[in-house]
Enzyme design. Structure first.
Site: not given
Ligand code: RIB
Ligand code: CA
Length: 327
Positions: A169-170, A12, A17, A242-243, A42, A128
């Site tokens: 978040f994901n 996303d 990403d 993160h990704d 996102n 991701t």
């Molecule tokens: O928590 C971080 C994740 O949430 C990452 O994948 C970031 O791109 C958002 O999608």
């Molecule tokens: Ca992401």
């Protein structure tokens, strides 16, 4: 000669990403990137798909992009505009690609590419974003499970959260999708906050990227800089990328601590919505059940070294070496 790992990136984009795609593009000696599938997360599905198409051109990848689910399975979308900006890539403006997304929906695209794999070939799905596309694939077409080598995904946490104190978040955005994937029986590697909160770039490292003459390094620095300065991460003085972690794990597993765990997720409406639960009691599960793993720690300096090197190397390979302020 070791075979390249066949990979499809479900994402996303999204600042991190976008940096993850750069890292993957910098490691085509190890990855055969077959396609990108996009998912609402996102930003809207329109924006993340447009970003994916522009990124594929910018990183000079000749791979298809298939547009996926526009909403979580049951929940309303929760965009992360503060972290990723109105466009999804901060203030970074990439040349607009003339490419179009595939005609097929991402879920159908995934099903068709997996079903067409010859013999014992399998694909690693690297996710991701929210797991909406993968959940729909596994529910609608369970027969493709045998063609998935593993799902390596950024999401969840054994402890902690970012969008709430206890949810990442994901997994928060689409907990039902996460539950479907967690209970699918497909081998999983969860790259959660336990590791990704250590996989950062410091403000100084971001600034140097932004000042470099390297087009890829500068673009990734600009994107990371937006997230760093527009979120509470500015008080940390560093931003988690993160990704990148799923791809870093596939290239450098030695910089991570990994533990087997049975995964689950809270699908309530309450304060623990989207919290991922990791059952580390391996002795209570049959041997065959333990095909899911959680990254529990990471070597921050190695992560930073490998990521920064990859960004400069990709930029130099694609656009040549240019003098920048950081020389
Ligand atoms: O928590 C971080 C994740 O949430 C990452 O994948 C970031 O791109 C958002 O999608
Ligand atoms: Ca992401």
């Amino acid at each position: 000669m070791t075979m390249k790992r066949k990979i499809i990136m479900d994402c996303d984009p999204g600042v991190d990403d976008a940096v993850a795609l750069a890292f993957a593009a910098a490691h085509q000696e190890a990855f055969e990137l077959l396609a990108i599938t996009t998912v609402s997360g996102n930003q809207s599905i329109e924006k993340v798909t447009r970003n994916a198409l522009n990124l594929v051109d910018f990183y000079k990848l000749d791979i298809p992009v298939a547009r996926g689910m526009a909403e979580p399975i049951t929940r309303v979308p929760v965009y992360a505009e503060r972290t990723h900006g109105e466009t999804g890539l901060g203030h970074c403006v990439l040349p607009v690609s003339s490419r179009c997304a595939e005609e097929e929906h991402a879920v159908m695209y995934l099903r068709n590419i997996l079903s067409a794999l010859p013999g014992n070939e399998k694909i690693t799905l690297v996710a991701t974003g929210p797991l909406t596309n993968l959940a729909m694939l596994l529910k609608l077409f369970p027969e493709v499970k045998g063609k998935i080598r593993e799902i390596v995904f950024m999401g969840g946490a054994a402890c902690g959260g970012n969008i709430t104190p206890c949810a990442e978040f994901n997994s928060y955005t689409d907990p039902e999708a996460a539950k479907i994937v967690f209970h699918s029986g497909v081998p999983l590697v969860m790259c959660g906050l336990d590791a990704t909160m250590k996989c950062t770039l410091t403000r100084r490292q971001v600034a140097k990227l932004c000042q470099s003459g390297d087009k890829v390094a500068k673009a990734c620095g600009d994107m990371a800089g937006f997230s760093l300065e527009n979120t509470s991460s500015k008080y940390r003085g560093e931003i988690s990328i993160h990704d990148v972690v799923p791809y870093m794990y596939l290239i450098h597993p030695e910089i991570f601590t990994v533990k087997p765990a049975i995964l689950d997720v809270d699908c309530s409406e309450g304060i623990s919505r989207g919290a991922t639960l990791c059952d580390f009691r391996w002795w209570k599960h049959e041997e065959g059940e333990l095909d899911s793993f959680v990254l529990m720690d990471a070597d921050k300096s190695k992560f930073q070294e490998y990521l920064i090197t990859a960004l400069y190397e990709l930029g130099e390979a694609l656009y040549g070496k240019k003098e920048g302020l950081d020389q």
